[in-house]
Write an enzyme that holds these catalytic residues in place. Structure first.
Site, PDB file in Angstrom:
ATOM      1  N   LYS A 207       0.833  -1.208   0.000  1.00  0.00           N
ATOM      2  CA  LYS A 207       0.000   0.000   0.000  1.00  0.00           C
ATOM      3  C   LYS A 207       0.869   1.260   0.000  1.00  0.00           C
ATOM      4  O   LYS A 207       0.633   2.191  -0.774  1.00  0.00           O
ATOM      5  CB  LYS A 207      -0.933  -0.014   1.213  1.00  0.00           C
ATOM      6  CG  LYS A 207      -1.947   1.137   1.208  1.00  0.00           C
ATOM      7  CD  LYS A 207      -2.781   1.162   2.485  1.00  0.00           C
ATOM      8  CE  LYS A 207      -3.779   0.044   2.552  1.00  0.00           C
ATOM      9  NZ  LYS A 207      -4.715   0.196   3.696  1.00  0.00           N
ATOM     10  N   GLU A 213      10.362  -5.918   3.402  1.00  0.00           N
ATOM     11  CA  GLU A 213      10.529  -7.204   2.724  1.00  0.00           C
ATOM     12  C   GLU A 213      10.088  -7.113   1.261  1.00  0.00           C
ATOM     13  O   GLU A 213      10.780  -7.581   0.353  1.00  0.00           O
ATOM     14  CB  GLU A 213       9.719  -8.299   3.436  1.00  0.00           C
ATOM     15  CG  GLU A 213      10.154  -8.585   4.862  1.00  0.00           C
ATOM     16  CD  GLU A 213       9.373  -7.786   5.885  1.00  0.00           C
ATOM     17  OE1 GLU A 213       9.282  -8.237   7.038  1.00  0.00           O
ATOM     18  OE2 GLU A 213       8.842  -6.699   5.531  1.00  0.00           O
ATOM     19  N   GLY A 267      -4.838  -5.128   5.808  1.00  0.00           N
ATOM     20  CA  GLY A 267      -4.049  -6.052   4.995  1.00  0.00           C
ATOM     21  C   GLY A 267      -4.603  -7.464   4.969  1.00  0.00           C
ATOM     22  O   GLY A 267      -4.709  -8.089   3.910  1.00  0.00           O
ATOM     23  N   ARG A 268      -4.981  -7.988   6.127  1.00  0.00           N
ATOM     24  CA  ARG A 268      -5.454  -9.379   6.183  1.00  0.00           C
ATOM     25  C   ARG A 268      -6.885  -9.521   5.691  1.00  0.00           C
ATOM     26  O   ARG A 268      -7.410 -10.628   5.628  1.00  0.00           O
ATOM     27  CB  ARG A 268      -5.288  -9.930   7.598  1.00  0.00           C
ATOM     28  CG  ARG A 268      -5.986  -9.127   8.683  1.00  0.00           C
ATOM     29  CD  ARG A 268      -5.513  -9.557  10.073  1.00  0.00           C
ATOM     30  NE  ARG A 268      -6.031  -8.695  11.122  1.00  0.00           N
ATOM     31  CZ  ARG A 268      -5.466  -7.559  11.502  1.00  0.00           C
ATOM     32  NH1 ARG A 268      -4.384  -7.110  10.877  1.00  0.00           N
ATOM     33  NH2 ARG A 268      -5.984  -6.848  12.498  1.00  0.00           N
ATOM     34  N   GLU A 353      -3.517 -12.255  14.245  1.00  0.00           N
ATOM     35  CA  GLU A 353      -3.143 -10.846  14.111  1.00  0.00           C
ATOM     36  C   GLU A 353      -4.299  -9.940  14.522  1.00  0.00           C
ATOM     37  O   GLU A 353      -4.094  -8.838  15.010  1.00  0.00           O
ATOM     38  CB  GLU A 353      -2.708 -10.545  12.676  1.00  0.00           C
ATOM     39  CG  GLU A 353      -1.998  -9.200  12.530  1.00  0.00           C
ATOM     40  CD  GLU A 353      -1.308  -9.030  11.199  1.00  0.00           C
ATOM     41  OE1 GLU A 353      -0.089  -9.278  11.125  1.00  0.00           O
ATOM     42  OE2 GLU A 353      -1.988  -8.656  10.216  1.00  0.00           O
ATOM     43  N   HIS A 384      -1.344 -38.645   9.933  1.00  0.00           N
ATOM     44  CA  HIS A 384      -0.083 -39.366  10.096  1.00  0.00           C
ATOM     45  C   HIS A 384       1.005 -38.458  10.671  1.00  0.00           C
ATOM     46  O   HIS A 384       2.193 -38.765  10.550  1.00  0.00           O
ATOM     47  CB  HIS A 384       0.355 -39.943   8.749  1.00  0.00           C
ATOM     48  CG  HIS A 384      -0.610 -40.947   8.206  1.00  0.00           C
ATOM     49  ND1 HIS A 384      -0.486 -42.300   8.431  1.00  0.00           N
ATOM     50  CD2 HIS A 384      -1.754 -40.792   7.491  1.00  0.00           C
ATOM     51  CE1 HIS A 384      -1.495 -42.939   7.851  1.00  0.00           C
ATOM     52  NE2 HIS A 384      -2.278 -42.045   7.276  1.00  0.00           N
ATOM     53  N   LYS A 512      10.058  -4.757  13.753  1.00  0.00           N
ATOM     54  CA  LYS A 512      10.502  -4.016  12.572  1.00  0.00           C
ATOM     55  C   LYS A 512      11.448  -2.889  12.967  1.00  0.00           C
ATOM     56  O   LYS A 512      12.478  -2.653  12.317  1.00  0.00           O
ATOM     57  CB  LYS A 512       9.292  -3.420  11.839  1.00  0.00           C
ATOM     58  CG  LYS A 512       8.425  -4.421  11.107  1.00  0.00           C
ATOM     59  CD  LYS A 512       7.315  -3.681  10.381  1.00  0.00           C
ATOM     60  CE  LYS A 512       6.411  -4.618   9.604  1.00  0.00           C
ATOM     61  NZ  LYS A 512       5.344  -3.885   8.902  1.00  0.00           N
TER      62      LYS A 512
END
Length: 547
Positions: A207, A213, A267-268, A353, A384, A512
């Site tokens: 944004k 990153e 964001g999510r 979050e 398993h 951060k």
């Protein structure tokens, strides 16, 4: 949690204490109609919560808890565009992104639907042109798309592209979609090794166009591309999902290739926005519209269904009961659908979050647990791996099972065996196996008494372990949108009960900030400042290993 809700919570805790020996199977024995009464349906989606250890009294108290926490008033404020994200003074209106009605949606007195439809139409025009080859790269028709983002700009589209893989192959020449998120150079190196520069389209999803990153990976991709194809081709191969037009222009991306979204989109919760461009490129605008329609149908259900038939409300209340009354710390999401392999990770971010908070809306520390640890993997693989702990471990782990009645990939009896395993696990977790049953089975096998006594305790299953099951006709774009939105609203309801802000994420900031401070030291710059014994020791060892 507000005081009126705390009073109801105390009633629930007392109720749980009085019914601790209650077995789920006994609830079925006492009510032949339990499945019908403790399951509900919405647009073909069946939600079965009958295998949770709750009775009519439990449910009545949970619905009282919702009322006392003003959940319904808070829901109305959410959809009305009120600034319910109080710490950032923002509205929360991701629901408007999938609105397919003629109704206007307002934020701060402005109808936002015009802007939403404008961006969606621009995305559709661009996606169609890429898919039909009228927008090309330097080497011709685009064969690959690389989405570079992180968090909600990666988890949502990566999950959905994988989930709807059967809808990619319906047309020839649809580009392959890849995702890069980790700042670890291995992530982008692995992807760049797979794609031809001259026919690859890069989507940079940030944004602000400042996410460390994402912009590190974007710069690496750009440098690699320029070496292969030249500076002049950048404008044809890079797209931005951002509102920072000055930064996108500086990067070399034209405004016509920049798709924006708004500060009322977290964001999510952004898969429905321009962040979903990679998904639209994969499945096409028509299927993307179906995806939005599934979520919009779930929004209407959440607003209009009665409390006893309201799926996200019931999901949330059962989750609060498990977390705050029963003391269960984790929640497993177990899709019996390989295409949903990334769904647990997506829900992990959505839930943890959003509700991983220790400060309430009143600014005070909460005095109850919030946010379960969410995890999971697809069945039957998980059977398993970690199901041993779910069946016989010391922790009780409430679990959601997700199952399709019809497979997208029909091969022999694979799907029937998959579904049989899913239903068997929910049954086994409820029934368990008593010592008497084990002893009887071992006697039938001719085992002697000493051996039976030695082995029997290890083969006992306590059972009485809670599960909920989603059963849907088939994993389609509509159903995926429906599922995501139901879980979104579940998370909202739980945040409303806990009286926390589900829409900020200050907890990601400190790491951060410290990473920015540490980077020069990691790069080898000298510093006289002592941080702490551990970090200083790690820096020293790191540089010794590097040398």
């Amino acid at each position: 949690m507000i005081d009126t809700a705390k009073l109801v919570l105390r009633k629930l805790i007392e109720h749980h204490s009085n019914t601790k020996g209650q077995m789920i199977l006994e609830l079925f024995d006492g009510n032949p109609n339990r499945f019908d009464e403790y399951s509900c349906e919405h647009d073909g989606m069946l939600f079965d919560y009958s295998k949770n250890n709750i009775s009519e009294q439990t449910l009545s108290l949970l619905l009282e808890l919702a009322s006392s926490a003003a959940v319904f008033e808070k829901r109305d404020a959410l959809f009305a565009g009120m600034h319910i994200n109080t710490t950032e003074d923002r509205a929360v209106q991701h629901m408007a992104l999938r609105n397919n009605s003629a109704d206007k949606v307002e934020v701060d007195g402005q109808d936002i639907m015009g802007n939403i439809l404008e961006v969606r139409e621009a995305m559709s025009i661009f996606s169609r042109a890429v898919r039909n080859g009228s927008i090309k790269g330097k080497g011709g028709r685009f064969t690959d798309v690389v989405n570079i983002g992180i968090g909600g700009s990666d988890l949502g589209p990566a999950m959905a592209v994988a989930a709807l893989a059967p809808y990619h192959a319906l047309e020839d020449d649809v580009p392959n979609v890849h995702f890069v998120s980790n700042i670890d150079g291995a992530d982008i190196s692995d992807v760049l090794a797979k794609v031809p520069a001259s026919t690859t389209l890069f989507i940079i999803a940030s944004k602000t166009f400042t996410t460390q990153e994402t912009m590190t990976n974007a710069a690496t991709a750009r440098s690699w591309f320029v070496r292969e194809c030249g500076e002049n081709a950048v404008q044809d191969h890079f797209v931005a999902l951002s509102t920072a037009l000055d930064r996108t222009a500086e990067f070399g991306i034209d405004e016509s290739r920049t798709f924006g979204f708004w500060d009322w989109v977290g964001g999510r919760y952004s898969i429905w926005s321009a962040i979903g461009l990679s998904l639209m490129l994969a499945i096409g605008p028509e299927h993307f519209e179906e995806f939005l329609n599934g979520a919009h149908a779930a929004d209407n259900h959440f607003q209009k269904a009665s409390p006893r038939e309201n799926i996200p409300l019931l999901m949330a209340l059962i989750g609060v009961y498990h977390r705050n009354v029963c003391g269960y710390e984790t929640h497993a999401v177990l899709p019996y659908d390989q295409h949903l392999s990334r769904f647990p990770a997506y829900l992990q971010q959505l839930d943890m979050e959003s509700n991983g908070k220790r400060i309430g809306l009143d600014g005070e520390e909460v005095d109850n647990d919030t946010g379960p640890i969410v995890w999971g993997e697809p069945g039957t693989n998980g059977q398993h791996a970690f199901y041993q702990l779910i069946h016989q471990g010391t922790s009780i782990i409430p679990s959601d099972f997700l199952v399709a009645a019809q497979a997208n990939d029909v091969i022999g009896d694979h799907h029937e065996k998959l579904v049989a395993n899913a239903f068997a696990q929910t049954e086994a977790l409820m029934l368990g196996k008593t010592k008497a049953q084990v002893v009887s089975e071992l006697k039938l096998k001719g085992m002697d008494e000493d051996e039976i006594n030695r082995l029997a305790p290890h083969k006992v299953f306590p059972g009485n372990r809670p599960t909920s099951t989603f059963l849907y006709p088939k994993l389609t774009p509509f159903v995926l949108g429906q599922l995501i939105a139901l879980y979104e609203h579940k998370v909202f309801v739980q945040g409303a009960i806990w009286n926390i802000n589900s829409f900020d994420q200050w907890g990601v900031e400190l790491g951060k900030e410290l990473a920015s401070e540490l980077l020069p030291l990691v790069m080898g710059e000298e510093s006289e400042n002592v941080r702490n014994g551990s970090t200083d020791g790690l820096l020293k060892a790191f540089h010794q290993m590097r040398s």
